[in-house]
Write a protein that holds these residues in place. Structure first.
Motif, PDB file in Angstrom:
ATOM      1  N   ASN A 142       0.839  -1.209   0.000  1.00  0.00           N
ATOM      2  CA  ASN A 142       0.000   0.000   0.000  1.00  0.00           C
ATOM      3  C   ASN A 142       0.871   1.255   0.000  1.00  0.00           C
ATOM      4  OD1 ASN A 142       0.887  -0.309   2.652  1.00  0.00           O
ATOM      5  ND2 ASN A 142      -1.044   0.282   3.580  1.00  0.00           N
ATOM      6  N   ALA A 143       1.919   1.298   0.827  1.00  0.00           N
ATOM      7  CA  ALA A 143       2.710   2.518   0.995  1.00  0.00           C
ATOM      8  C   ALA A 143       4.095   2.423   0.344  1.00  0.00           C
ATOM      9  CB  ALA A 143       2.844   2.838   2.484  1.00  0.00           C
TER      10      ALA A 143
ATOM     11  N   VAL B 286       1.741   6.991   7.507  1.00  0.00           N
ATOM     12  CA  VAL B 286       0.730   6.444   6.591  1.00  0.00           C
ATOM     13  C   VAL B 286      -0.669   6.803   7.083  1.00  0.00           C
ATOM     14  CG1 VAL B 286      -0.322   4.248   5.856  1.00  0.00           C
ATOM     15  CG2 VAL B 286       2.159   4.586   5.653  1.00  0.00           C
TER      16      VAL B 286
ATOM     17  N   VAL C 116      -1.357   7.481   0.062  1.00  0.00           N
ATOM     18  CA  VAL C 116      -1.457   6.028  -0.134  1.00  0.00           C
ATOM     19  C   VAL C 116      -2.651   5.708  -1.035  1.00  0.00           C
ATOM     20  CG1 VAL C 116      -2.031   3.870   1.045  1.00  0.00           C
ATOM     21  CG2 VAL C 116      -0.204   5.342   1.938  1.00  0.00           C
TER      22      VAL C 116
END
Ligand code: PLP
Length: 408
Positions: free
Chosen positions: A250-251, A305, A314
Motif C-alpha cells: 500500500n505505501a 501512513v 497512499v
C-alpha cells in the motif's frame, strides 16, 4: 562434519524467480537491443509517499540529538504505531483489535514463515494451489512436510485447488486440517473473498479447532466496499485467526520494511498434554527472544501512513496501480484472453492461450513482445495453464506492454 538441515534439501530446485531471471538473461544476451518490460515480480515501482519521507527525515534528525536518540525499542513495536494501526485498520472497521495484540515487524514474508516457530510439528496444513510460495517452502524448511512428488506437491500438505472452475475459491477441506493459509486479495490470482466465504472458513476453523493464517498484504487494493479487509470483520475470527499485514504494497515499503502481525488475546492452541496455551504469549516470547524491533525511523515513516496527508497519498498510489490493472484487464480482454483478478488486487491472472502451457506462454511473451510475466505453474501444480501479470509498473510501461501484446 557439520550437518545441514536436511529439510532444505527437499526444496525443489529452480525456484520460480531465479528461473525467470535466467531465461530473461539468456534472452537479452541473445537480443541486446530488445526493450524488455517486466510485469513479473510483485514489487512496487512508485516513489515513497511524501508524508512517510518527511516523517523519516524528522526522525533521523531526532536521532541526532541526545533527547531524541532511540536505542533498542520495544520488540513489539512502539505503542504510538500500534495504536495508530489498531485505530485505523481495525477499530475503525468495527474489529475488536487492541494495540497490545499488534506486533510490528520488518515484513510479513518473514512473519508468515516465523509463525511456525510457535506451532507444533504434528499440525495438518492446508494451502491453496496455486499459492504464495513462502507458505509452502517455510513448512518444508521447518520439517513439516514430506518430499515433493513429480508435480512438485509435498507429502503431508493438503492442497486446495483454485481455478476458473471454482471461481478461485477453495472448497473447505474434506480431510481434517489444523492450519489453513488464506490470502485475500490473493497473490497470485487476484481473487477476493466475500464476507460469506470468510465466514465459512471461520466456522470451519472453530468447528475443527483449526487456526487460520490470514495474509491481508493487499487489503488496501480492495475497491468494493462490501468486501472485508480483515478476517476480524468476521464473527468468531478472534478465536481462530492470526492476521498478517504489511506496509509494503500500500505505501511502497518493500525496500523500507515494515509490517505487522495480529495475534488476538485469548486465541488458544493446545499443548501435547491437552492443556490450552495462549498463542499471544508464545509469539510475544518468540519475538522478544529472536527479534529486536523495527528501526525507530521506519516506524515513524509507517505511522505517517495514517496522517491525513499519508492516507491521501497512499490512496493515490493504490489508485495509480489499480488504474494500471484496469488497463491490463481491458487490453488483454480485447486481445481475446480470459482474464481474472485485477479488480480488487494489483494482479491480473490470465488463462494461457490454447496450446501453450505457463512456461510456453512465458517464452512466447518474452520472445515476441519482450514482456516478462510470471508463469502460473510456479505457484503450484494447479497454476499450470495460467499466467500472472502485475500492475506494479509505470503507466508508460503498462501501456507499451499492452500495445505489444495486442499486436501479437
Ligand atoms: C508482498 C507480499 C507480502 C509482503 O511481504 P513483506 O515481507 O511485508 O514485504 C506478504 N504476502 C504476500 C502474499 C505478498 O505478496
Amino acid at each position: 562434519m557439520v550437518q545441514v538441515n536436511g529439510n532444505y534439501l527437499k526444496l525443489k530446485a529452480g525456484y520460480l524467480f531465479p528461473e525467470i531471471a535466467r531465461r530473461v538473461r539468456a534472452f537479452s544476451e541473445a537480443h541486446p537491443d530488445a526493450p524488455i518490460i517486466r510485469l513479473g515480480i510483485g514489487d512496487v515501482t512508485e516513489p515513497l509517499p511524501e508524508a512517510c519521507r518527511s516523517a523519516m527525515k524528522a526522525a533521523i534528525d531526532e536521532m541526532g540529538t541526545p533527547e531524541g536518540f532511540h536505542g533498542y525499542g520495544p520488540e513489539q513495536g512502539y505503542l504510538w504505531l500500534r495504536e495508530a494501526v489498531a485505530q485505523h485498520d481495525f477499530v475503525g472497521r468495527g474489529c475488536q483489535i487492541s494495540a497490545e495484540e499488534i506486533f510490528i515487524s520488518d515484513g510479513s514474508k518473514c512473519d508468515s514463515a516465523n509463525i511456525l516457530d510457535i506451532l507444533g510439528e504434528g499440525n495438518r496444513i492446508a494451502v491453496t494451489d496455486p499459492v504464495y510460495p513462502v507458505y509452502v517452502d517455510s513448512n518444508v524448511m521447518a520439517g513439516r512436510t514430506g518430499d515433493a512428488d513429480q508435480a512438485g506437491r509435498y507429502g503431508g500438505l493438503t492442497y486446495l485447488p483454485i481455478s476458473a472452475a471454482n471461481g478461485f475459491a477453495a472448497q473447505l477441506p474434506s480431510e481434517p486440517v489444523d492450519l489453513i493459509y488464506l490470502c485475500f486479495p490473493n497473490n497470485p490470482t487476484g481473487a477476493v473473498a466475500t464476507r460469506a466465504q470468510l465466514q465459512a472458513w471461520v466456522d470451519y476453523a472453530r468447528a475443527h479447532g483449526a487456526l487460520i493464517l490470514f495474509d491481508a498484504a493487499y487489503e488496501a487494493f480492495i475497491q468494493d466496499p462490501s468486501l472485508p479487509h480483515s478476517i476480524y470483520e468476521i464473527d468468531g475470527a478472534r478465536e481462530c485467526a492470526i492476521e498478517f499485514r504489511s506496509f509494503s504494497k500500500n505505501a511502497g515499503f518493500t525496500g523500507t520494511r515494515c509490517a505487522l502481525t495480529v495475534v488476538p488475546r485469548g486465541l488458544m492452541g493446545t499443548a501435547a498434554n491437552g492443556e490450552p496455551v495462549e498463542l499471544w504469549a508464545l509469539w510475544n516470547r518468540r519475538q522478544c527472544t529472536k527479534f529486536n524491533g523495527v528501526s525507530y525511523i521506519v516506524q515513524r515513516g509507517a505511522e505517517a501512513v495514517y496522517s491525513a496527508e499519508g492516507l491521501a497519498q497512499v490512496k493515490a498510489l493504490v489508485r495509480f496501480y489499480m488504474d494500471n490493472a484496469a488497463i491490463i484487464r481491458r487490453e488483454l480482454t480485447a486481445a481475446g484472453l480470459a482474464v481474472y483478478g485485477g479488480e480488487q488486487a494489483p494482479y491480473v491472472w490470465l488463462k494461457t492461450p490454447e496450446g501453450l502451457d505457463s512456461w510456453g506462454f512465458f517464452d512466447h511473451l518474452l520472445g515476441q513482445a519482450h514482456v516478462v510475466g510470471t508463469p502460473g505453474s510456479g505457484f503450484g501444480a494447479a497454476g499450470e495453464g495460467y499466467f500472472r501479470l502485475s500492475a506494479f509498473n509505470s503507466r508508460a510501461n503498462v501501456e507499451e506492454a499492452m500495445r505489444r501484446i495486442r499486436s501479437l
